[in-house]
Scaffold this motif. Structure first.
Motif, short mmCIF file in Angstrom:
data_model
loop_
_atom_site.label_atom_id
_atom_site.label_comp_id
_atom_site.label_asym_id
_atom_site.label_seq_id
_atom_site.Cartn_x
_atom_site.Cartn_y
_atom_site.Cartn_z
N UNK A 120 0.26 -1.30 0.15
CA UNK A 120 -0.24 0.23 -0.07
C UNK A 120 1.18 1.20 -0.15
N UNK B 145 1.56 6.57 3.53
CA UNK B 145 2.97 7.32 3.65
C UNK B 145 3.57 6.90 4.91
N UNK C 159 5.95 10.96 -0.91
CA UNK C 159 4.62 11.46 -0.56
C UNK C 159 4.12 11.54 -2.12
N UNK C 160 4.25 11.42 -3.04
CA UNK C 160 3.38 11.39 -3.94
C UNK C 160 1.70 10.38 -3.66
N UNK C 161 0.63 11.35 -4.29
CA UNK C 161 -0.40 10.78 -3.99
C UNK C 161 -0.30 9.73 -5.08
N UNK C 162 -1.67 8.61 -5.29
CA UNK C 162 -1.53 7.45 -6.26
C UNK C 162 -1.76 7.49 -7.60
N UNK C 163 -2.45 8.92 -7.88
CA UNK C 163 -2.82 9.21 -8.90
C UNK C 163 -1.69 10.05 -10.18
N UNK C 164 -0.52 10.11 -9.29
CA UNK C 164 0.22 10.79 -9.73
C UNK C 164 1.72 8.97 -9.11
N UNK D 63 -10.07 9.08 -16.91
CA UNK D 63 -9.69 10.05 -16.74
C UNK D 63 -8.87 10.75 -16.70
N UNK E 7 -9.86 4.30 -16.25
CA UNK E 7 -8.48 5.11 -16.21
C UNK E 7 -7.92 5.73 -16.77
N UNK F 289 1.59 1.71 -3.51
CA UNK F 289 1.16 2.46 -4.08
C UNK F 289 0.15 3.61 -4.02
N UNK G 63 -1.56 4.41 -0.58
CA UNK G 63 -2.83 4.99 -0.15
C UNK G 63 -2.16 4.78 1.02
N UNK H 258 2.07 2.74 -11.11
CA UNK H 258 1.23 1.07 -10.47
C UNK H 258 -0.08 1.78 -11.05
N UNK H 259 -0.25 0.40 -10.83
CA UNK H 259 -1.48 0.19 -11.18
C UNK H 259 -1.96 -1.11 -9.65
N UNK H 260 -3.40 -0.74 -8.90
CA UNK H 260 -3.10 -2.02 -7.79
C UNK H 260 -4.25 -2.91 -8.61
#
Lengths: 289, 287, 370
Positions: free
Chosen positions: C49, C56, C71-76, C104, C101, C52, C54, C79-81
């Motif tokens: 996680x 930190x 520190x990057x959020x998942x949408x940046x 968006x 995906x 990915x 989710x 990788x995909x889960x």
């Protein structure tokens, strides 16, 4: 932007509006009311003070505490009557109706009037019970009475009747939810073990539906306690309740400090009942698994 | 458990043949069932009697509400449609209900999210205060806000009524949306974020569609209740009346059959809106 | 080859002092199939996680293809889960789910349609494109979740126990499918599971975790034949664990004395002194009852008595008691021509032949430390 900061900003944006709203309209007003309750009535409105005269008046003056007691009485009668009618009705819906769609349809039929104009539904009882109303004309028409009777309206009976009518759906809702949750296998097992239907009901169904009953009773009692519409419509000269007195303080009597004190007393009573019932509900809540 | 009981050899023949009062359990059950059915039927009649009376008498050609019925007429409907004051009151009610409902949806949804996802100091008190108007008689909400407006110096008007309604009704939206959020699988939001959606995209494309029925259902309910609201409105009304306030003041003076006519219209419309609302909200429970 | 994932000294601590992940470092090569293996609570899910996005890390850094993404959020992240419960959007069709995906990201509609069709074809679900997730079986949902993640052509595919909700037969089939998919696509797979068979079947490399730390990271065969600690020996495959003391040393081998006899084994790079308390791990299928011919040179013989025998389909498991009363399991493969009548029966005495290369010896440690 750091992840933590991002999350905090978003949380702040979501929490602030409702929090501010609650503060402004659901907290500060009570503080103001609390403060006013200690003021003195003075022409044209009132003067700041710190005195318990208003509370004293409520306790001592019979025109207040008698009405308070009457309101308690009526609210209790209404809560119990509504329960006595609502419970069998709900039990029937949940346990006797096998067809799920029929049950849902009938349940909706019971619940839906709850949200239809309270004023109008109370008003129709006025028309039904009056001397020129439906009930009387029916009784005269069929010959049961010689002339219209005035015992049906403008008294505590008509008020209790009207309010019970209003609150039956209120009572049905939580009891329905509670009864639906009881696993059918529990009831069947009890019967399988030879326990008769009456005792199954008393020992299993009734206790398990207790939280729903308590919720319904609380709602009904508290809301009846603060009602001024029914007394106005069908209560008659001796039928007014504490909420009507409260109404006049802010109306003709222009005694805001006393009104504030009455409001605080009402608030305290309602809050006490809610917390007691909360505790009872939590104690009565059993794990069904 | 049932099969275990059966396995022990407990079929009906082994159960006591006679219960209390000398009646077999089977008979008791059937009798009880019939009695219950009778009570239930009477209760349903009792519940709908006034509504039926209202509707019937709105078409009755008689100024007073007595039996026997005289004849079919639409004049009470014509009368109320021609009543300027009543029409203005209806317009006011629609205005108040729309704005108040919008407010309850915005504030209520935000509150539901706050309660479901954020931990902050005073959260318990906040929740209790917000839900208080559900069980608290409207008169207290009305009076307390009246005091507030007096202190702040607001004159009473339709706008103060709007604020009062929103405060009294926001709890409905909060409870329904919160219940739906609790059942909502947060993994879906994680999946959305994982697939590259920014937070606002996730909210509009994943979260909102799944809580939509709760929001719309409670909004409809809120609208209907605002339309009928009296206790809070009574204390916060200025010069302009809402429909219930108008009816209330009319009733002071005496009963007129016009009330039956407008009442029937209100009842029928309310029934429609509420059935819609409740079906949406029950979707909330079942999903 | 370059490291596609680099986890450096990452710790995840929760309030109350619970450390889900404790100073963990891991490097994954591009194109590898890596599995994080361990029981629940070992930190494997928390680790994935954090990769990915989710969660930190409390401390440490994470790099994806050389970029610091801690520190990057998942949408940046690239990788995909695939989630354990698939997390398919219930209000969208399969096609809309898989295309989400791309939608968006602003990919043009025509291209979305093309790529979704292609990916659905890869997982064999083209005919279900207009269905809703609720109507699909578990295996189908799993493939949709895969398709949804793969359509974005991520550099790394993270799979968080995706097969645990499937029944045994389907699971086995999916394991093979995933392995083939990995070979076909050539992207990096990071898999999380508590099922050691799964890990052995699919992975290039298995990372065994316990209480937030990596215990051993190696290829499946290395892990199986040369477990680094008793924990690994016991978790991966089954092992008989025998308490013993070191009796003699000779170069790379040693002899240990157990309650039931003496066993010769290899030291495997560990240092022992005579008299050390040790634990020996012997896999049940590596031990056989003494056959007619003499055992090979260097093998040990352990006497025991058969208590019970259990038929396992393709093997026969003997429950044996050694001379000191310790229990011992022996798995005898049932080859063609073998009959159950040939198996030693309960009550019979038996001699077990142990090959020194199949015995792993570890220093005996205090309870609770690994």
């Amino acid at each position: 932007m750091k992840a933590i900061t991002r999350r905090r900003l978003l949380a702040g944006a979501v929490v602030s509006p409702p929090l501010l709203w609650t503060l402004a309209f659901l907290f500060v007003p009570y503080l103001i009311m609390f403060t006013y309750s200690f003021y003195l009535k003075q022409f044209p409105m009132f003067a700041p003070a710190f005195q318990f005269g208003n509370y004293l008046a409520i306790l001592i003056d019979p025109q207040y505490y008698q009405v308070l007691l009457r309101t308690f009485k009526i609210a209790s009668i209404v809560a119990v009557s509504a329960l006595l009618i609502a419970y069998p009705l709900t039990y029937f819906l949940v346990f006797q109706l096998k067809n799920k769609r029929l049950r849902t349809a009938l349940y909706m039929a019971v619940i839906v009037p709850l949200w239809v104009s309270y004023l109008l539904r109370a008003y129709t009882w006025k028309t039904i019970l009056g001397t020129e109303g439906v009930l009387n004309s029916f009784l005269v028409w069929t010959g049961i009475l010689d002339q219209p009777s005035d015992i049906f309206l403008y008294n505590q009976f008509s008020m209790a009747l009207t309010l019970t009518y209003i609150f039956i759906p209120f009572m049905v809702m939580p009891i329905y939810t509670a009864l639906e949750k009881i696993p059918r296998s529990m009831v069947e097992a009890s019967k399988d073990l030879g326990v008769g239907p009456v005792r199954t009901f008393l020992r299993i169904t009734l206790p398990l539906s207790m939280p729903g009953m308590i919720a319904g009773l609380t709602f009904t009692f508290c809301l009846t306690f603060g009602d001024f519409i029914a007394p106005f419509l069908v209560g008659g000269p001796n039928g007014f309740m504490i909420a009507n007195i409260l109404q006049t303080q802010f109306g003709a009597a222009l005694n805001w400090p006393l009104g504030a004190a009455l409001s605080i007393v009402m608030l305290a009573i309602v809050l006490t009942i809610i917390s007691v019932s909360d505790r009872l509900e939590r104690a009565g809540r059993l794990d069904m698994d | 458990m049932t099969s275990a009981a059966q396995g022990i050899g407990g079929d009906r023949a082994a159960a006591p043949a006679r219960g209390r009062w000398g009646l077999s359990p089977r008979f008791q059950e059937r009798l009880g069932g019939h009695i219950l059915g009778l009570i239930a039927a009477s209760a349903m009649v009792f519940l709908y009697l006034p509504i039926v009376v209202l509707i019937i008498f709105s078409f009755n050609d008689n100024r007073s509400l007595t039996l026997p019925l005289r004849g079919f007429t639409l004049r009470w409907y014509e009368a109320f449609l021609g009543n300027e004051n009543m029409l203005v009151a209806i317009k006011n009610s629609l205005y108040v209900a729309s704005i108040a409902t919008t407010l309850t949806v915005i504030i209520g949804t935000a509150a539901a999210f706050a309660l479901d996802r954020v931990d902050f100091p005073g959260k318990t008190v906040f929740r209790r205060l917000m839900l208080l108007p559900l069980a608290l008689p409207g008169i207290i909400t009305g009076i307390s806000m009246l005091n507030l407006f007096r202190v702040v110096g607001f004159n009473l008007s339709l706008e103060t009524v709007i604020l009062g309604h929103a405060t009294a009704l926001v709890a409905i939206v909060v409870t329904q949306v919160y219940a739906r959020l609790q059942r909502f699988n947060r993994r879906l939001e994680e999946a959305s974020s994982d697939l590259g959606a920014r937070p606002w995209q996730t909210f509009f494309m994943v979260t909102l569609p799944n809580i939509r029925s709760a929001i719309v259902g409670s909004a409809l309910l809120s609208f209907t209740l605002s339309f009928d609201e009296i206790p809070v409105t009574f204390f916060l009304t200025g010069r302009d009346n809402t429909l219930p306030m108008y009816i209330y003041s009319t009733l002071r003076r005496g009963i007129t059959p016009e009330i039956n006519a407008v009442g029937t219209v209100i009842v029928v419309l309310s029934l429609g809106l509420i059935v819609l609302s409740v079906s949406l909200l029950r979707q909330t429970e079942e999903t | 080859m370059a490291d596609i994932i680099s986890v450096r000294d990452v710790t995840k601590a929760y309030p109350g002092g619970i450390m889900a992940v404790d100073t963990l470092s891991l490097a994954v090569e591009e194109g590898e199939f890596v599995t994080l293996l361990g029981p629940s609570g070992c930190g494997k899910t928390t680790t994935i996680r954090m990769i990915a996005g989710f969660e930190i890390p409390t401390s440490g850094r994470i790099y994806l293809a050389g970029e610091d993404v801690t520190e990057l959020p998942p949408y940046k992240r690239q990788v995909n889960t695939v989630f354990q419960d698939y997390a398919l959007f219930p209000h969208m069709t399969i096609r809309e789910n898989v295309g989400y995906g791309l939608r968006v990201a602003g990919v043009p509609r025509v291209e979305i349609g093309r790529r979704v069709d292609e990916t659905l074809g890869t997982v064999g679900l083209r005919d279900k494109a207009e269905a809703r997730p609720a109507t699909l079986s578990g295996g189908q949902k799993q493939r949709v979740a895969l398709a949804r993640a793969l359509v974005r052509r991520p550099k790394v595919l993270l799979l968080d126990e995706p097969l645990s909700a499937l029944d045994a037969k389907l699971r086995e089939a999916m394991q093979v499918e995933l392995k083939h998919l990995h070979q076909k696509l050539g992207i990096t797979f990071m898999f999380v599971t508590h099922d050691q068979t799964e890990a052995l079947v699919m992975s290039d490399r298995v990372v065994v975790m316990d209480r937030g730390r990596i215990v051993q990271a190696a290829s499946p065969s290395e892990l199986y034949d040369h477990p680094a600690t008793p924990y690994v020996a016991n978790f991966v495959g089954a092992s008989n664990m025998i308490a013993a003391t070191v009796a003699a040393l000779s170069g790379p081998s040693l002899t240990i004395r157990t309650g039931g006899g003496e066993i010769r084994c290899a030291a495997n790079g560990r240092r022992f002194e005579i008299g050390d308390h040790v634990v020996a791990a012997v896999r049940p299928e590596k031990v056989a009852p003494r056959a007619a011919e003499a055992p090979p040179e260097g093998h040990s013989l352990i006497p025991g008595r058969v208590v019970d025998g259990l038929f396992h389909g393709n093997s026969y498991r003997l429950e044996v008691t050694l001379d000191d009363g310790a229990p011992f399991l022996v798995d005898i493969p049932l080859k063609t021509g073998a009959s159950l009548a040939d198996m030693p029966s309960p009550g019979a005495t038996i001699e077990l032949v142990v090959d020194p290369d199949t015995v792993s010896v570890f220093p005996a440690e205090r309870e609770g430390s690994r």
